[in-house]
Design a protein around this motif. Structure first.
Motif, mmCIF file in Angstrom:
data_model
loop_
_atom_site.group_PDB
_atom_site.id
_atom_site.type_symbol
_atom_site.label_atom_id
_atom_site.label_comp_id
_atom_site.label_asym_id
_atom_site.label_seq_id
_atom_site.Cartn_x
_atom_site.Cartn_y
_atom_site.Cartn_z
ATOM 1 N N GLU A 193 0.872 -1.182 0.000
ATOM 2 C CA GLU A 193 0.000 0.000 0.000
ATOM 3 C C GLU A 193 0.904 1.225 0.000
ATOM 4 O O GLU A 193 1.714 1.394 0.893
ATOM 5 C CB GLU A 193 -0.865 0.016 1.252
ATOM 6 N N HIS A 320 2.860 -0.052 3.437
ATOM 7 C CA HIS A 320 2.550 -1.283 4.174
ATOM 8 C C HIS A 320 2.770 -2.467 3.242
ATOM 9 O O HIS A 320 2.101 -2.591 2.228
ATOM 10 C CB HIS A 320 1.118 -1.252 4.687
ATOM 11 N N GLU A 447 1.316 -7.865 7.697
ATOM 12 C CA GLU A 447 1.511 -6.527 7.163
ATOM 13 C C GLU A 447 2.733 -5.927 7.848
ATOM 14 O O GLU A 447 2.694 -5.642 9.040
ATOM 15 C CB GLU A 447 0.239 -5.720 7.468
#
Ligand code: ADP
Ligand code: MG
Length: 697
Positions: A193, A320, A447
């Motif tokens: 991300e 992330h 994550e």
């Protein structure tokens, strides 16, 4: 076919194009090469190259380039046109298998950490058939690995591919112990991300700090920051909306699975999340994403800031890195399964990650180290510089129960026994997810949140893959020889939980108390790059990478040099930029402003002898004091910066930057930021935080 599906991948030499354009035996050979990593023969490569060239020329391409990822963190390319001389003033368009396979480039200006002296400047780029070629700006891009004449990796892709192979090898040993007949290979997956800021290009150009360093070296906080939380997931402004639409389209053409676009916590901050892919492809695609973001922003009158901390006191940007392992049969190994056996397997893989994160905390921290990310880790919004893991209450309770051999209760009571019971599904609930954990289990994947927004995700994934491969290697060694598999498995899982539970922390990572608690647990707290990097050269790290053939010691020493060199260079550029801004912009502005205050006071007094002139005189006084501080500190910074060259040892030099240069820069900034708050807007020499952060509204 909808418009969108026509656009998607239209510029990629992907599977569909290959199937259509390659003879079936060539197609099979190519697929085989990309699966096995074995080199295909030159005749086959010639056919692939010719098909690629024809396809590319039909799409308007005139050039080709080997595309690689040197250790600068960005990508590199060198374009050659397809033309060759056909005689009698004519040209032919040519592209051969050997040009596809291998490029030779003068690599002397890429960082090599001493691996390649300039007199043997040749570096090789070698085609990576696992990542598809694509067309951008009329050029055919061929993803490649980059290595020195002696074969040492000079890039980020080579060790990433090696780490994926290491994990595959060890994971397969473990998977066989659980049956898994149909599974022949595993790949790690990543979904990065990407956070970024968008600011007006016109304002950006007026800030030398943004232009030269990518972050603001000065700037008082605006009256309104992110405290109202009204930007996060807020309505997307039309200008930004237009940018996102164009960005998506450009990325889709290149086969990048851009999926989610939203506003982030800070004003002017946004995020793009793609659909996850094989780590190698995800890494290539993330590099492309960052590049296209910058291009599209400029076309739209904005600049995309990828720096980890463009604005002090405002949330920084991270990336992330969502990570998991997938089998060739499509099974996600971090999905608790439907049968007790699948669950036992899930638990063992979970343990492998827990142990990896605990054993190699330092390497994880190293993998995200940079001058830019140091500003972010440990600040209010980013995961702290201490590596820990979040598993959530339910999974933690299950692990507790397993360790103690006790009953686990969640609604209905049941005894969780490894290999006997089915685990509950762990809901991927976005609402109560821990946002402060550096390494969080989020339902069916992990994550890793410490990666900086401008970094390649390769380094982090190299460490995760290799460290997990090492846990799995140990488990396979132990379990392959076990007489009673189930008993050995249970004992191993229990022991792993007991030995590595210190890394699990489900609380608030921003809490002051966590720092003390982490220290009690013996976890590392490495706030800066010079704190972290020495761990890279510890014997334990060298052994890990050597054992799994990911990096040898020579390559690691080179990388160590490069990372610290980069840290020093970045800080040197920042210090120089700061001095320039102080002398060319800030001090002259302060002098002009204080002169005007004095003039105005004098004028006022000439008309009103009794006038107090407090504003003019007290402000002029404060401006004078701050000017004095800035002037003196600038001289100090100048002297300190002149001494950096004396520190020949790179480790020592990096510490000098951290301990001597950064503190003086902070003092200068503090005084300049106060100066900004008392100075008349007309006099302040560059756009303020308020101007920049609300420039797209
Ligand atoms: P968040 O709430 O953190 O934004 P999302 O559910 O939107 O989380 O997913 C974030 C990212 O995780 C996406 O890029 C997604 O593709 C990725 N992701 C999902 N499953 C996996 C997986 N198995 N392996 C790697 N990444 C994954
Ligand atoms: Mg996330």
């Amino acid at each position: 076919m909808t418009e969108l599906s026509k656009i998607f991948g239209s510029m990629v030499f992907n599977d569909a194009v290959m199937r259509e354009r390659l003879p079936s035996e060539v197609y099979d050979a190519l697929k085989d090469a990309s699966r096995s990593g074995k080199r295909m023969d030159i005749e086959t490569a010639n056919v692939v190259a010719a098909a690629m060239k024809d396809w590319a020329i039909e799409k308007g391409a005139t050039h080709f380039t080997h595309w690689f990822q040197p250790m600068t963190g960005v990508t590199a390319e060198k374009h050659d046109s397809f033309i060759s001389n056909a005689g009698s003033g004519k040209i032919m368009m040519e592209f051969s298998g050997s040009e596809l396979f291998k490029g030779e480039s003068d690599a002397s200006s890429f960082p090599s950490g001493g691996l390649r002296a300039t007199f043997e400047a040749r570096g090789y780029t070698a085609w990576d058939p696992t990542s598809c070629a694509f067309i951008k700006n009329n050029t055919l891009y061929i993803p490649t690995a980059f290595c020195s004449y002696g074969g040492e990796a000079l890039d980020k892709k080579t060790p990433l591919l090696r780490s994926m192979e290491a994990l595959n090898k060890q994971a397969m040993r473990v998977l066989r112990l659980f049956g898994n007949e149909g599974v022949t290979s595993v790949k790690t997956t990543a979904g990065p991300e990407q956070e970024y800021f968008l600011v007006s290009k016109e304002l950006y150009n007026r800030r030398k700090d943004l232009v030269y360093t990518g972050r603001t070296l000065f700037g008082a906080r605006p009256p309104k920051g992110q405290e109202l939380d009204d930007h996060y997931f807020g309505t997307i402004k039309p200008k930004v909306q237009a940018f996102m639409a164009e960005l998506d389209e450009e990325l889709w053409k290149l086969g990048v699975l851009a999926k989610t676009e939203h506003n982030e916590a800070a004003p002017a901050q946004h995020e793009l999340a793609p659909i996850f892919e094989t780590t190698n492809i995800a890494t290539d695609h993330n590099q492309l994403t960052m590049e296209i973001m910058q291009q599209v922003a400029r076309k739209n009158g904005m600049v995309c800031l990828l720096h980890e901390k463009p604005f002090n006191g405002v949330n920084g940007s991270g990336k992330h890195n969502n990570w998991s392992i997938q089998t060739n049969t499509g099974m996600n190994l971090f999905n608790p399964g439907d049968t007790p056996y699948e669950n036992a397997q899930f638990l063992l893989f979970l343990c492998a990650v827990i142990q990896a994160v605990d054993d190699y905390q330092a390497l994880l921290r190293v993998s995200v180290s940079s001058a830019g990310n140091d500003h972010r880790l440990g600040m209010a919004e980013a995961p702290p510089a201490i590596v820990s893991m979040f598993l959530g209450d339910e999974l933690s309770a299950i692990l507790d129960a397993i360790e103690k051999g006790e009953e686990y209760s969640a609604g209905e009571k049941r005894l969780i026994k490894v290999g006997v019971h089915v685990l509950p599904r762990f809901p991927q609930d976005a609402t109560d997810r821990n946002r402060t954990s550096p390494f969080a289990f989020t339902g069916n994947k992990f994550e890793f949140r410490m990666v900086g927004s401008s970094m390649s995700i390769a380094s982090a994934n190299i460490v995760i893959n290799t460290a997990v491969a090492e846990s799995l290697r140990q488990y396979a060694d132990e379990l392959e020889g076990a007489e009673d598999f189930n008993a050995a498995l249970t004992a191993l899982i229990r022991r792993c939980i007991r030995e590595h539970r210190r890394i699990i922390f489900n609380g608030n990572g921003y809490d002051e108390a966590w720092v003390a608690e982490a220290e009690k647990r013996g976890l590392l707290n490495l706030p800066t790059t010079p704190d972290a990097l020495p761990y890279y050269l510890e014997q334990k790290s060298i052994d890990l990478f050597a054992r799994h053939k990911v990096l040898n010691e020579t390559e690691m020493r080179a990388r160590y040099e490069i990372m610290l060199e980069n840290y020093c260079k970045v800080l040197n550029i920042e210090a120089t930029t700061m001095l320039k801004m102080v002398r060319k912009d800030i001090l002259p502005a302060a002098a002009a402003f204080s002169a005007s205050l004095c003039r105005e006071a004098a004028e006022k007094r000439s008309m009103m002898p009794e006038a107090s002139c407090r504003y003019e005189l007290e402000t002029a006084d404060r401006v004078a004091e701050l000017t004095e501080t800035i002037y003196a500190k600038a001289a100090e910074l100048d002297r300190a910066a002149a001494c950096t060259g004396d520190k020949k040892d790179i480790t020592e030099r990096s510490m000098y930057f951290r301990d001597v240069i950064i503190p003086v820069m902070e003092d200068i900034r503090a005084a300049a930021d106060e100066l900004e708050t008392v100075t008349d807007r007309e006099y302040w020499p560059f756009p303020t935080y308020g101007d920049l952060l609300y420039s797209n509204d």
